[in-house]
Enzyme design. Structure first.
Site, mmCIF file in Angstrom:
data_model
loop_
_atom_site.group_PDB
_atom_site.id
_atom_site.type_symbol
_atom_site.label_atom_id
_atom_site.label_comp_id
_atom_site.label_asym_id
_atom_site.label_seq_id
_atom_site.Cartn_x
_atom_site.Cartn_y
_atom_site.Cartn_z
ATOM 1 N N LYS A 188 -12.429 6.000 2.898
ATOM 2 C CA LYS A 188 -13.341 4.962 2.399
ATOM 3 C C LYS A 188 -13.650 4.033 3.568
ATOM 4 O O LYS A 188 -12.996 2.999 3.728
ATOM 5 C CB LYS A 188 -12.655 4.133 1.305
ATOM 6 C CG LYS A 188 -12.350 4.862 0.028
ATOM 7 C CD LYS A 188 -11.723 3.877 -0.954
ATOM 8 C CE LYS A 188 -11.090 4.561 -2.124
ATOM 9 N NZ LYS A 188 -10.293 3.635 -2.946
ATOM 10 N N LYS A 219 3.373 10.318 -2.169
ATOM 11 C CA LYS A 219 3.313 11.594 -2.866
ATOM 12 C C LYS A 219 1.882 12.151 -2.891
ATOM 13 O O LYS A 219 1.667 13.289 -3.245
ATOM 14 C CB LYS A 219 3.760 11.401 -4.322
ATOM 15 C CG LYS A 219 5.138 10.819 -4.473
ATOM 16 C CD LYS A 219 5.380 10.485 -5.969
ATOM 17 C CE LYS A 219 6.622 9.640 -6.126
ATOM 18 N NZ LYS A 219 6.706 9.089 -7.500
ATOM 19 N N GLY A 220 0.929 11.295 -2.525
ATOM 20 C CA GLY A 220 -0.479 11.646 -2.698
ATOM 21 C C GLY A 220 -0.949 12.922 -2.030
ATOM 22 O O GLY A 220 -1.879 13.565 -2.503
ATOM 23 N N VAL A 272 -10.315 6.455 -6.986
ATOM 24 C CA VAL A 272 -10.354 7.820 -7.507
ATOM 25 C C VAL A 272 -8.953 8.347 -7.789
ATOM 26 O O VAL A 272 -7.982 7.917 -7.174
ATOM 27 C CB VAL A 272 -11.093 8.766 -6.536
ATOM 28 C CG1 VAL A 272 -12.590 8.477 -6.517
ATOM 29 C CG2 VAL A 272 -10.518 8.710 -5.122
ATOM 30 N N ASP A 327 -7.807 4.255 3.224
ATOM 31 C CA ASP A 327 -8.515 3.157 2.568
ATOM 32 C C ASP A 327 -8.607 2.000 3.578
ATOM 33 O O ASP A 327 -9.492 1.995 4.429
ATOM 34 C CB ASP A 327 -7.696 2.804 1.316
ATOM 35 C CG ASP A 327 -8.383 1.836 0.392
ATOM 36 O OD1 ASP A 327 -9.576 2.006 0.123
ATOM 37 O OD2 ASP A 327 -7.715 0.904 -0.083
HETATM 38 P P1 IMP Z 1 -4.392 2.177 3.030
HETATM 39 O O1 IMP Z 1 -3.175 1.690 3.731
HETATM 40 O O2 IMP Z 1 -5.128 1.042 2.392
HETATM 41 O O3 IMP Z 1 -5.304 3.017 3.874
HETATM 42 O O4 IMP Z 1 -3.852 2.988 1.787
HETATM 43 C C1 IMP Z 1 -3.838 4.345 1.729
HETATM 44 C C2 IMP Z 1 -3.066 4.797 0.498
HETATM 45 O O5 IMP Z 1 -3.482 4.080 -0.653
HETATM 46 C C3 IMP Z 1 -3.348 6.247 0.189
HETATM 47 O O6 IMP Z 1 -2.395 7.069 0.761
HETATM 48 C C4 IMP Z 1 -3.284 6.296 -1.318
HETATM 49 O O7 IMP Z 1 -1.964 6.566 -1.730
HETATM 50 C C5 IMP Z 1 -3.650 4.921 -1.763
HETATM 51 N N1 IMP Z 1 -5.067 4.881 -2.207
HETATM 52 C C6 IMP Z 1 -6.112 4.339 -1.560
HETATM 53 N N2 IMP Z 1 -7.256 4.498 -2.236
HETATM 54 C C7 IMP Z 1 -6.913 5.174 -3.359
HETATM 55 C C8 IMP Z 1 -7.692 5.664 -4.474
HETATM 56 O O8 IMP Z 1 -8.910 5.533 -4.585
HETATM 57 N N3 IMP Z 1 -6.974 6.312 -5.432
HETATM 58 C C9 IMP Z 1 -5.631 6.500 -5.361
HETATM 59 N N4 IMP Z 1 -4.885 6.079 -4.341
HETATM 60 C C10 IMP Z 1 -5.524 5.411 -3.344
HETATM 61 MG MG MG Z 2 -0.792 8.076 -0.273
#
Ligand code: IMP
Ligand code: MG
Length: 178
Positions: free
Chosen positions: A130, A42-43, A152, A102
């Site tokens: 990040k 949903k982000g 965040v 992330d």
């Molecule tokens: P990844 O698979 O670790 O790259 O995760 C990405 C997903 O994690 C993003 O779509 C966000 O929904 C969530 N996410 C990563 N960092 C944050 C943050 O700092 N705040 C809120 N959601 C985050």
């Molecule tokens: Mg997301």
């Protein structure tokens, strides 16, 4: 400011500037083309709705839901498609729209899945990244800003489903999640 927020990282004005800059680049790159924006639920909802209003080329949107962090602030590394796209993407110019990259685990799995459906092109748009936390390398074609290793919230980003409605992006006070 919301009482749970320790510090604002990106104000409404800064977010607007970032979204405008991304939209201008997309408008230039796809000047004579049609695009499909694919928002990851949903982000990305706040970002994608602001972004699409600044897109000048013919554009449609679709959504997809993949596994999230749940109540933790760390990625499980397991990606599970909870809701798939409503339409075929073969032959289309697809832009995946994400809130934040992330570890890169979610996106590398989504990119691989969508690539297998043979779109004409597949690009990645992310508001934030990040880089210090990357486990899988992903190329972000359109990026708003890099941030340090901070958790965040706001502008679509949540902690335990809350704070998505904040019009700015900020860091939570540690006592909220510890
Ligand atoms: P990844 O698979 O670790 O790259 O995760 C990405 C997903 O994690 C993003 O779509 C966000 O929904 C969530 N996410 C990563 N960092 C944050 C943050 O700092 N705040 C809120 N959601 C985050
Ligand atoms: Mg997301």
């Amino acid at each position: 400011m919301n009482k749970d927020i320790q510090e604002v990282v990106f104000s409404q004005e800064e977010l607007d500037t970032m979204v405008c800059r991304i939209a201008e680049k997309i408008n230039a790159d796809f000047a004579d083309k049609e695009i499909l924006l694919v928002g990851l639920l949903k982000g990305s909802v706040v970002f994608i709705t602001d972004l699409m209003r600044k897109i000048k080329v013919p554009c449609s949107i679709d959504f997809m839901s993949v596994s999230s962090y749940g109540k933790s602030t760390k990625s499980s590394g397991v990606v599970n498609v909870k809701m798939d796209l409503s339409e075929e993407i073969e032959g289309k110019n697809v832009l995946i729209v994400e809130d934040i990259i992330d570890s890169g685990n979610t996106l590398s799995a989504v990119l691989e899945l969508l690539e297998s459906r043979k779109p004409a092109s597949l690009k990645l748009v992310s508001l934030l990244s990040k880089p210090s936390r990357r486990e899988k390398e992903v190329t972000i074609d359109y990026l708003g800003s890099e941030i340090d290793d901070l958790f965040v919230v706001g502008y679509g980003l949540d902690f335990a489903e809350k704070y998505r409605n904040l019009p700015y992006i900020g860091v939570l006070k540690p006592e909220v999640y510890l």
